[in-house]
Design a protein around this motif. Structure first.
Motif, mmCIF file in Angstrom:
data_model
loop_
_atom_site.group_PDB
_atom_site.id
_atom_site.type_symbol
_atom_site.label_atom_id
_atom_site.label_comp_id
_atom_site.label_asym_id
_atom_site.label_seq_id
_atom_site.Cartn_x
_atom_site.Cartn_y
_atom_site.Cartn_z
ATOM 1 N N SER A 18 10.208 1.343 6.641
ATOM 2 C CA SER A 18 10.005 1.485 5.321
ATOM 3 C C SER A 18 8.360 1.225 5.123
ATOM 4 C CB SER A 18 10.674 0.784 4.376
ATOM 5 O OG SER A 18 12.077 0.766 4.596
ATOM 6 N N LEU A 19 7.868 1.952 4.469
ATOM 7 C CA LEU A 19 6.307 1.765 4.008
ATOM 8 C C LEU A 19 6.068 1.907 2.594
ATOM 9 C CD1 LEU A 19 4.628 4.656 6.448
ATOM 10 C CD2 LEU A 19 5.133 2.031 7.205
ATOM 11 N N ILE A 20 5.222 0.674 2.587
ATOM 12 C CA ILE A 20 4.775 0.605 1.066
ATOM 13 C C ILE A 20 3.226 0.614 1.023
ATOM 14 C CG2 ILE A 20 4.663 -0.881 -1.049
ATOM 15 C CD1 ILE A 20 7.451 -1.788 0.377
ATOM 16 N N PHE A 21 2.699 1.440 0.457
ATOM 17 C CA PHE A 21 0.918 1.339 0.454
ATOM 18 C C PHE A 21 0.476 1.428 -0.777
ATOM 19 C CE2 PHE A 21 -0.488 5.764 0.618
ATOM 20 C CZ PHE A 21 0.662 6.450 0.714
ATOM 21 N N LYS A 41 8.588 -9.683 -4.770
ATOM 22 C CA LYS A 41 8.324 -10.420 -5.987
ATOM 23 C C LYS A 41 6.483 -10.471 -6.168
ATOM 24 C CE LYS A 41 11.000 -12.836 -7.967
ATOM 25 N NZ LYS A 41 12.052 -14.004 -8.105
ATOM 26 N N HIS A 42 5.919 -11.152 -5.009
ATOM 27 C CA HIS A 42 4.373 -10.989 -5.005
ATOM 28 C C HIS A 42 3.671 -9.849 -5.291
ATOM 29 C CE1 HIS A 42 0.937 -13.461 -4.087
ATOM 30 N NE2 HIS A 42 0.531 -12.462 -3.286
ATOM 31 N N PHE A 43 4.374 -8.630 -4.326
ATOM 32 C CA PHE A 43 3.523 -7.376 -4.708
ATOM 33 C C PHE A 43 3.874 -6.422 -5.611
ATOM 34 C CE2 PHE A 43 2.059 -8.734 -0.247
ATOM 35 C CZ PHE A 43 0.996 -8.298 0.019
ATOM 36 N N ASP A 44 4.939 -7.237 -6.303
ATOM 37 C CA ASP A 44 5.244 -6.698 -7.791
ATOM 38 C C ASP A 44 6.066 -5.294 -7.635
ATOM 39 O OD1 ASP A 44 5.557 -6.790 -10.510
ATOM 40 O OD2 ASP A 44 3.595 -5.632 -10.747
ATOM 41 N N LEU A 45 7.120 -5.262 -6.488
ATOM 42 C CA LEU A 45 7.553 -4.213 -6.251
ATOM 43 C C LEU A 45 8.966 -4.135 -6.999
ATOM 44 C CD1 LEU A 45 7.359 -4.461 -2.279
ATOM 45 C CD2 LEU A 45 5.904 -3.126 -3.756
ATOM 46 N N GLU A 94 -1.063 14.580 -4.883
ATOM 47 C CA GLU A 94 -0.928 14.371 -6.425
ATOM 48 C C GLU A 94 -1.403 12.706 -6.838
ATOM 49 O OE1 GLU A 94 2.713 15.823 -6.857
ATOM 50 O OE2 GLU A 94 2.293 17.891 -6.801
ATOM 51 N N SER A 95 -1.209 12.060 -5.676
ATOM 52 C CA SER A 95 -1.296 10.657 -5.825
ATOM 53 C C SER A 95 -2.920 10.324 -5.810
ATOM 54 C CB SER A 95 -0.804 9.724 -5.011
ATOM 55 O OG SER A 95 -1.077 8.511 -5.145
ATOM 56 N N SER A 96 -3.228 9.585 -6.797
ATOM 57 C CA SER A 96 -4.869 9.108 -6.759
ATOM 58 C C SER A 96 -5.068 7.998 -5.311
ATOM 59 C CB SER A 96 -5.355 8.357 -7.825
ATOM 60 O OG SER A 96 -4.443 7.191 -8.096
ATOM 61 N N LEU A 97 -3.949 7.547 -4.800
ATOM 62 C CA LEU A 97 -3.811 6.486 -3.803
ATOM 63 C C LEU A 97 -4.341 7.372 -2.513
ATOM 64 C CD1 LEU A 97 -0.790 4.436 -4.274
ATOM 65 C CD2 LEU A 97 -3.125 3.904 -4.431
ATOM 66 N N ILE A 98 -4.343 8.543 -2.455
ATOM 67 C CA ILE A 98 -4.748 9.437 -1.163
ATOM 68 C C ILE A 98 -5.972 10.279 -1.378
ATOM 69 C CG2 ILE A 98 -3.840 11.139 0.403
ATOM 70 C CD1 ILE A 98 -1.062 10.462 -0.384
ATOM 71 N N ASN A 99 -6.944 9.786 -0.398
ATOM 72 C CA ASN A 99 -8.148 10.542 -0.466
ATOM 73 C C ASN A 99 -8.186 11.657 -0.024
ATOM 74 O OD1 ASN A 99 -9.789 7.989 -1.296
ATOM 75 N ND2 ASN A 99 -9.356 7.481 0.565
ATOM 76 N N GLU A 100 -8.883 12.697 -0.381
ATOM 77 C CA GLU A 100 -9.077 14.060 -0.073
ATOM 78 C C GLU A 100 -9.039 14.174 1.407
ATOM 79 O OE1 GLU A 100 -11.064 17.782 -1.745
ATOM 80 O OE2 GLU A 100 -10.905 16.138 -3.173
ATOM 81 N N PHE A 108 5.244 5.137 -7.186
ATOM 82 C CA PHE A 108 5.332 4.404 -8.316
ATOM 83 C C PHE A 108 3.745 4.269 -9.100
ATOM 84 C CE2 PHE A 108 9.175 3.530 -6.361
ATOM 85 C CZ PHE A 108 10.069 2.920 -7.175
ATOM 86 N N GLY A 109 2.838 5.017 -8.868
ATOM 87 C CA GLY A 109 1.728 4.963 -9.502
ATOM 88 C C GLY A 109 0.767 3.914 -8.790
ATOM 89 N N ASN A 110 0.744 2.690 -8.739
ATOM 90 C CA ASN A 110 0.062 1.931 -8.164
ATOM 91 C C ASN A 110 0.315 1.836 -6.589
ATOM 92 O OD1 ASN A 110 2.025 0.430 -8.945
ATOM 93 N ND2 ASN A 110 0.754 -1.258 -9.610
ATOM 94 N N TYR A 111 1.668 2.119 -6.133
ATOM 95 C CA TYR A 111 1.841 1.913 -4.754
ATOM 96 C C TYR A 111 2.763 3.204 -4.691
ATOM 97 C CZ TYR A 111 5.743 -0.533 -6.536
ATOM 98 O OH TYR A 111 7.135 -0.828 -7.153
#
Lengths: 355, 355, 355, 355, 355
Positions: free
Chosen positions: A132-135, A82-86, A243-249, A106-109
């Motif tokens: 399980s990992l969520i980042f 709930k707190h991390f809006d999963l 493809e995700s913006s969360l991952i740096n080149e 999921f876009g932002n994680y």
């Protein structure tokens, strides 16, 4: 050994999707929550007593790694969710430890499910645990079924500021976690490989009913390994494609390295599988060779005595007029003849390479 | 034989990515560094005593081929890596000799890992060695595990200025190195093929426990060959597609030729595999045919004597009134009857084609 | 039988790419060069004594078909290569007869390698020969290993001006050559299929060690056929897709027809393979059925005599007081009893369907 | 059973492409030509005596279905081909009945080859017939090898104006013909399935040499079915994709329905194949179980009498001093002891579950 | 067990497409129609006596779920089809219960066919039922073969307004129905998995003819499961890709969850298949091991008595001059010698590990 056959599925049927039900073995008593919060210059590490202690870290700009050991604590999982809006379906997957490895963006994680493997050398058995990992951009949450030691070297590297990890973002930390798990697969494969090679050696020299049992266990373990490893390949590949913006080149090249490792692991698992596939045949042929050996020797044994017994029977006949019986040396001549026949047969069988 | 089962993986687990650890057998004592620097008109060849001697060649416009035998010298590898600005993960792959063949394009240089194979005719065993190539616009660096002779003809061609090599760039030199390795596969396949054919011949005529052992070794060698050869195809193909600016178009057609060779090699490996797959069955059927032959002859042997023994037993009975026993020719009549029965049975079995 | 195992590869290793070395069997003594030059109205046919005689045809607008039988004449191949401006790697492929079927498009000419098959009915063996075709806008050069008769009907059609061939270009001639080779595969398949069916029939009725040998030979032939036929499909398909300007659209539909034929051939080869795959099992079960039959009869034989021998043994005992021995009809009663036991057993075994 | 092995291919080799040669069995004496010409309101049906009678229908706006039974009448085929302007290669395919199912789109007409199957319940054999369809905007020409009854219900529907057929174009008629053939496959599969299931039942209970024969026949039939059905899928799919202007969109959904049916058929054929693949194993294990049963009983039989015979032999010895021989009850004691030993052994074997 | 072999297909052949014919077992007497109509605030539930009662719901803005148990009521199906304007081919598919799972998008409604599975624990048999779903923007029509309980929890959730279902559209309801069916697969797999594991255990310890029978049944059930599950994957995937405007984006993530489940199910089915594939081999080797054990013991038994019988036979000979026979202790010496020979053999065989 990890289960190939599903268990306890029935508990879940008929519930609304998103309902949390823990499926799997309860491996530790109480969930343990450890937090490491760092950037290039600072480091804070603590063990949280309640889930709520993790919440403030969400909005800090530093990288936060929250590690929860024990997914059966549904309440904790739900609160974090709930707190991390999963998404509720993610939480459902975390507590159901029969997932196959997968990745969902999921876009932002990003949500990643992996299998961590152990090889119990005493029981000669493969053990599996779901991680399980969520980042997101500044946090990584990892869920394990029990307290493990595989992430320990990474934790040490963070503490000491060794390597790139303190200088990089959450994506690099996630990579480092995945890398730890994948690296550990090599250890498992090495251990398993040795046991399989030993068994193969034993097979050829001294096949036993237990060896057959071992082969069956190996076969199931290989099936399980394949189920864990093949989806991994797809998973790491889709991370690497960036493809995700969360991952740096700059993390991309490290992910490619992990991808290479997963392919190497798959290659090795397939090699083991090929090796195993012939082992049952070798076992059966060994067994039947041994059996044949026994039968042959015994049959030859019988074949030598049968003519001898016939000769003895001959002179046991009660005919009135049997000239040989009257001869003084008849008995010894008969014995000699028998010895001659017996030895001739032994020589004959030897020459035929039957003996 | 090359290992299917991974070894010494444990040493690496938990280290930061990019840490150099030599994984594999140490095949020579001291690393040996040889440099050939050439263009169409000039040629300089020397054996470097220290790694630093290679450094000046980096900025020369001529083509430089640096060949390092012995990848366990981590310090040398690291220095070269730093000077030529190579990614740490590349260095890690060079010194870990359990890589699968692969190609990575880093823009200003391309990194290629290959397996060089030897067939040890005395031990009838396949040996493998990892060769890593890095080539940029004016240099090729090759890493081998030990001093080999496969590149010798190429070196000679460079010295004598034969063929296109002196007139072409670093990409052609890299092609020539890969071509040498791939060409050598044909030799290996020829040697292996002959041994397999011999074994197959032996199988049908004189199956022995050792033949079974040979089949198992072949099977592992084929598994290993496939692991070395299949990725090669992908590798050469991606070189040939010419997406890198480092590869001149005129080299493309030569790479296509190598590509054809790798496909031919794969075809042959698969043929060997198909041939092997049936060999165990042939072995088992040979063994069981031989066994059956023995058992049949022995059983027939017994079957002939059993009725004879019965007849002898008959006249060994102690009944008071047995008219035959009193006959003067009784004994000889009985012998004759037995001979008749025995010969009849032999004829009968022969006619049935059992004997 | 064509070789699955590569031979004489060693001769080639270490040479610069493009060096001509004949790999394969030398099938005829002297190369034979035949030229047919035609257009819709004219026809010139001659047998050239030297390679140079072909050269003037290059620049004529008419269609020229140069057919060279005997690829071991390296000098001739080289001269033609130079005159027709062919890439050195092509020449290398022509004289190395262990190529797999392939197509290479060099813009102003197309290079095709095919396998021509023969079935030697006396030796019951498949024979293979490599045919290389090079065709440009107004010429086709074909290389064969020996003088064959498969192109004879085509030659006849050109001479008589039958069909489309005289009215069409070099692409149609190339098509017609490929079509001749592919059509011949059907003949091979028919011959092979009949032999396989005969063997299968024999297997069920009269399995012998030689049958096993035949199955192994078939298996290798099927492996070889697959290696020749599968790449053919790709080859014809890429011709048919009509990407080359050398191929007229009207020829495309004929190439599609050849394509259909190659698929039919592949289908048939795969059917044969499926048929073969079960034959070893049938052989083994036939062998073991026959063996079992023998063993069963013999064992039953023994089983009938064993109790009889026991009874005889009984009355051979030397006890003082054995009332039966004193009876006048004792002997005959014993004989009768034995006959009764023996017949009962025979009836019992018959009823059980064991006899 | 349809041939897996090609026949009579030789007759065709060397002929110019497009030459008509009938390949296959001649199944009826004289070709029979039936014409139905209709639109929503009119219907004309007639049996043509000569091919020429069909020609006027070509230019009529109504839908014309020309059905020719008997493709060995090369002259008729050729005349139709010329009048309807069909490509010579099509005519060649029509009269060569060893085509695989395929579709070719010639722009103003589409050519389809299919296999029609029959199950001969008396001979328990699959029969195949080639059906070729050519349809343009207002005509459908169908070629069959003999007069069949499968299109009869469709003909009836046209006559009575039932369903969509009279209201739709030639594409719907072509669809209806294909649908009839595909529907008939279900019948074949049902019949074949029942026979396979019966055989499987028989296998387990009463394995015989003939059952083995049946399995081999089934195997070949499944191979043939697969060859007929797999290309069908591709064929119907490419019709359904609606790339041809000859096919109305409203017919598309009906073609999708046929496509679903072909997939269902493929599924079922693959299921049968899986079922068959295990049947040989079951047969072999049944046979060997039965054999083992026999051998075991006989061996036990022998094992009981062997010690008894030994005891009898013991008291048949001629030693001067054997106290037991002198006892009055010695003989009966010996008989009793033998009975005891025999019964004990029987009990022992029974308890071991060997008997 | 569900049928692998098609039945009653013949009834359908020759009918115009779209003709309704019930194919399958008639599982209940009278069709039962239940209607639930709801939105977030209202709920109406009723059991319709005639089909016509459903019709008014078509135009209501609320979500309507019409559930029909019993597809053999052709008239009802036809009326609904006409009222909801469904394509005749859909109706045909609904009443023919031998469809494979599939999805068809008709623009304003989507048609889905699924297999619902039951495991009959008493008969140890898998049962299958066809479920057809049709959903548009505001209605879902579901057809079942009989009254089942699998949708009951969903019905309860709708009644109580739990979860998202009351707040979402018809697409979510359709998802929930599919999810119920897929979830139920896990239960089936669990039950089946347990039975397979039990059988495997039994195999190794106590193989019996019935176990073989079980393996065959499992094999068929796995074939059936694969046929039901593999198309499901494609089906759910094409729903999830969200190409239809009927499916809201928010439902997409739930469909992805179902997709993950189907992949997990496929994985498990394939694992079961791998497990099964080895079971027949294990069975055969168990059987033959047991048999060999028996044969070996019996053969050894015979091998011990054969020499003893020979010795007894020796002293049963009637030679005049046999010194041993005259000895006072001769008989006992002979007995002792026999005992010695017998015991020696037993020891020898034991040492050889044959006994």
């Amino acid at each position: 050994m990890p289960r190939l056959v599903m268990k306890r599925a029935q508990r879940k049927v008929g519930l609304a999707p998103g309902t949390l039900v823990h499926v799997g073995e309860k491996k530790i008593e109480k969930a343990r929550i450890r937090i490491i919060d760092y950037n290039e210059t600072q480091l804070e590490e603590k063990e949280a007593k309640t889930v709520e202690e993790c919440f403030p870290f969400k909005d800090k700009p530093t990288i936060t790694w929250i590690n929860i050991d024990g997914v059966h604590d549904l309440e904790a999982v739900e609160k974090i969710g709930k707190h991390f809006d999963l998404h509720p379906l993610i939480l459902e997957d975390i507590v159901n430890t029969q997932q196959r490895p997968k990745l969902e963006d999921f876009g932002n994680y990003i949500f990643v499910v992996l299998k961590m493997l152990y090889y119990d050398e005493e029981k000669n058995e493969l053990e599996a645990e779901q991680v399980s990992l969520i980042f997101g951009s500044n946090f990584v949450i990892s869920f394990q079924e029990r307290v493990g030691h595989i992430f320990e070297p990474l934790r040490e590297r963070i503490r000491k500021g060794k390597g790139r990890v303190r200088k990089s973002g959450a994506d690099y930390l996630a990579y480092a976690l995945i890398d730890s798990i994948v690296d550990n697969y090599f250890v498992i494969l090495e251990q398993l490989g040795e046991v399989i090679e030993d068994t193969e050696q034993e097979l050829a020299t001294n096949p036993a009913q237990e060896t057959l049992q071992s082969i069956r266990v190996f076969k199931k373990e290989i099936i399980f390994l394949r189920k864990s490893v093949w989806p991994l390949r797809e998973l790491v590949n889709s991370l690497e494609r960036g493809e995700s913006s969360l991952i740096n080149e700059s993390t991309g090249i490290y992910l490619r390295d992990v991808f290479d490792h997963t392919i190497q692991i798959i290659d090795t698992v397939e090699s083991y599988r090929d090796m195993l596939s012939g082992m049952l045949d070798v076992y059966l042929s060994s067994i039947s060779n041994k059996m044949n050996e026994v039968m042959k020797v015994l049959t030859i044994f019988a074949a030598i005595f049968i003519p001898l017994t016939f000769i003895a029977g001959l002179y046991g006949m009660n005919f009135k007029f049997m000239p040989e019986l009257e001869w003084y040396w008849g008995y010894f001549a008969a014995l000699g003849f028998m010895a001659f026949v017996g030895i001739s047969l032994v020589i004959y069988f030897r020459r035929k390479k039957w003996l």
